[in-house]
Scaffold this active site. Structure first.
Site, mmCIF file in Angstrom:
data_model
loop_
_atom_site.group_PDB
_atom_site.id
_atom_site.type_symbol
_atom_site.label_atom_id
_atom_site.label_comp_id
_atom_site.label_asym_id
_atom_site.label_seq_id
_atom_site.Cartn_x
_atom_site.Cartn_y
_atom_site.Cartn_z
ATOM 1 N N GLY A 69 1.011 -0.826 0.253
ATOM 2 C CA GLY A 69 0.220 0.074 0.012
ATOM 3 C C GLY A 69 0.396 1.739 0.115
ATOM 4 O O GLY A 69 0.376 2.012 -0.639
ATOM 5 N N THR A 70 2.285 1.202 0.242
ATOM 6 C CA THR A 70 2.849 2.338 0.729
ATOM 7 C C THR A 70 3.402 2.934 -1.095
ATOM 8 O O THR A 70 3.422 3.832 -1.024
ATOM 9 C CB THR A 70 3.676 2.200 1.888
ATOM 10 N N GLN A 177 -7.913 0.402 3.322
ATOM 11 C CA GLN A 177 -9.167 -0.211 4.396
ATOM 12 C C GLN A 177 -9.944 0.166 3.800
ATOM 13 O O GLN A 177 -10.914 -0.467 4.549
ATOM 14 C CB GLN A 177 -9.224 1.173 5.981
ATOM 15 N N SER A 197 -3.890 -2.645 -0.853
ATOM 16 C CA SER A 197 -2.938 -3.222 -0.059
ATOM 17 C C SER A 197 -3.169 -4.833 0.285
ATOM 18 O O SER A 197 -4.238 -5.178 0.831
ATOM 19 C CB SER A 197 -2.437 -2.808 1.384
ATOM 20 N N HIS A 199 -2.104 -7.334 2.312
ATOM 21 C CA HIS A 199 -1.981 -7.728 4.144
ATOM 22 C C HIS A 199 -3.595 -7.111 4.570
ATOM 23 O O HIS A 199 -3.238 -7.741 5.942
ATOM 24 C CB HIS A 199 -0.920 -8.145 4.593
ATOM 25 N N THR A 235 12.519 -7.642 -11.165
ATOM 26 C CA THR A 235 11.822 -8.767 -11.222
ATOM 27 C C THR A 235 10.606 -8.714 -9.696
ATOM 28 O O THR A 235 10.626 -8.574 -8.798
ATOM 29 C CB THR A 235 13.288 -10.362 -10.324
ATOM 30 N N CYS A 322 0.946 2.623 13.314
ATOM 31 C CA CYS A 322 2.093 2.934 13.302
ATOM 32 C C CYS A 322 2.603 3.993 13.986
ATOM 33 O O CYS A 322 4.360 4.469 14.056
ATOM 34 C CB CYS A 322 2.174 3.850 11.250
#
Ligand code: PLP
Length: 384
Positions: A69-70, A177, A197, A199, A235, A322
């Protein structure tokens, strides 16, 4: 363990692990090669791309795989602004963005870009009127998140998108989210760019995707072999992509059921927690994703509460994962008008489909006794 921190990350589903496994061993080839084992890797990757596109109503060619996501947020924001820097230098965002957006904007500020941070008021939601007023003829990008990670509020993305479209301004949303939690369709939302994202939706960490509307050109910020339409050289993380694809497929299939289940659980949770004296919910509950609830407990330190919960086998969060290691108050809670003390008394519980009513009952009970215990020792509480 009772896990109630699904906004921080989610476990990888068994089916996802199984789908990924052959891409570490049997189909290990480099997808850029033309022989069989490379073609097989490429095929897995492209099937995954179809599944991701399908989850958000995009075309296959509009999906760029990223390393999370970042990276998606960085790619979108830097990509649009660097490409269009001759047309203007103004970016509009909100005061409650994830650091992946907020810090990227702060970085661009050092290079002459000007940023408007829209307020969100006590509801935790931006006002479309404020956005309209903020637009200038120098505005080249609007980036507003879909669902906030700390308080779960849903932003008026579709309306913002309409305005952006009319003005010809590129519009990005961080949907990390929301994807897999509520319906997300890039056309209904009127977005040009959308970050997701893996995860956060039961896939592996370190992989994500950026939706880029057909025809929109981005300046690459990672240079090398030209993979992913020259936007993400290096890759490919084939197994990760396959994992994200599988997670997307499952998320689509289970969305309705999960939403119902989580709404029921949350109703029970909110009712139970708000029955405790002097507890409030952060953010406007009518416009919130089903699984997220952020409470503030007067006279309590969120950190202490998290530790007591942890001692009872319950995983929960203060503020965002975070920022919980820093002493700084959460910018999101500050933006909805909380002072430092109230902000430190906040606790975030984010539910997932595997949570049960029994777990919710247990969590309510443990929070109740923990809050009583902490308040007995709290100078703030006792000097009220
Ligand atoms: C988790 C999160 C991110 C970052 O995603 P990563 O894959 O961990 O890099 C970005 N935006 C929001 C809203 C998030 O919740």
């Amino acid at each position: 363990m009772i896990y109630m921190d699904h906004a921080a990350t989610t476990p990888v589903k068994e089916e996802v692990v199984e789908a990924m496994e052959p891409y570490f061993t049997k189909y290990f080839g480099n997808p850029s090669t033309i022989y069989k084992v490379g073609r097989e890797a490429k095929k897995g990757m492209e099937e995954a791309r179809e599944k991701v596109a399908d989850l958000i109503g995009a075309k296959v060619d509009e999906i760029i795989f990223t390393n999370g996501g970042t990276e998606s947020d960085n790619m979108a924001i830097k990509g649009v602004t660097l490409r269009n820097k001759d047309k203007g230098n103004h970016i509009i965002t909100s005061q409650i963005e994830h650091p992946a957006v907020a810090e990227t904007c702060a970085f661009l500020e050092k290079f002459g870009f000007e940023i408007t941070y829209l307020p969100v008021y006590s509801e935790g939601i931006v006002k479309v009127e404020d956005l309209k007023e903020a637009i200038t003829d120098k505005t080249i990008l609007i980036t507003i998140m879909h669902v906030n990670s700390e308080i779960g509020t849903i932003q008026p993305i579709s309306e913002i998108g309409k305005i952006a479209k009319k003005k010809g301004i590129a519009f990005h949303t961080d949907a990390v989210q929301s994807v897999g939690k509520i319906p997300v369709n890039v056309n209904d939302l009127n977005v040009d760019l959308l970050s997701m994202s893996s995860h956060k939706l039961y896939g592996p960490k370190g992989v994500g995707a950026l939706y880029v509307r057909e025809g929109l050109r981005l300046e690459p910020f990672i240079h090398g072999g030209g993979q992913e339409k020259n936007l993400n050289s290096g890759t490919e993380n084939v197994a990760g992509m396959v994992g994200l694809g599988k997670a997307a497929e499952l998320a689509k299939r289970e969305l309705d059921n999960n939403m119902k289940h989580l709404s029921n659980l949350k109703e029970k949770l909110v009712k139970g927690i708000l029955a405790i004296e002097e507890v409030y919910l952060n953010g406007y509950i009518e416009k919130m994703v089903p699984g997220t609830a952020n409470f503030r407990f007067i006279g309590i330190e969120g950190e202490s509460l998290v530790l007591l919960l942890d001692g009872n086998g319950i995983a929960a969060a203060t503020g965002s994962a975070c920022s919980s290691k820093k002493l700084k108050a959460s910018p999101v809670l500050k933006a909805i008008g909380l002072d430092v003390v109230d902000s430190h008394g906040s606790l975030r519980l984010t539910l997932g489909p595997e949570n049960t009513e029994k777990e919710v009952e247990k969590v309510i009970e443990v929070i109740k006794t923990s809050v009583e215990k902490l308040r007995l020792m709290s100078p703030i509480w006792n000097s009220r």
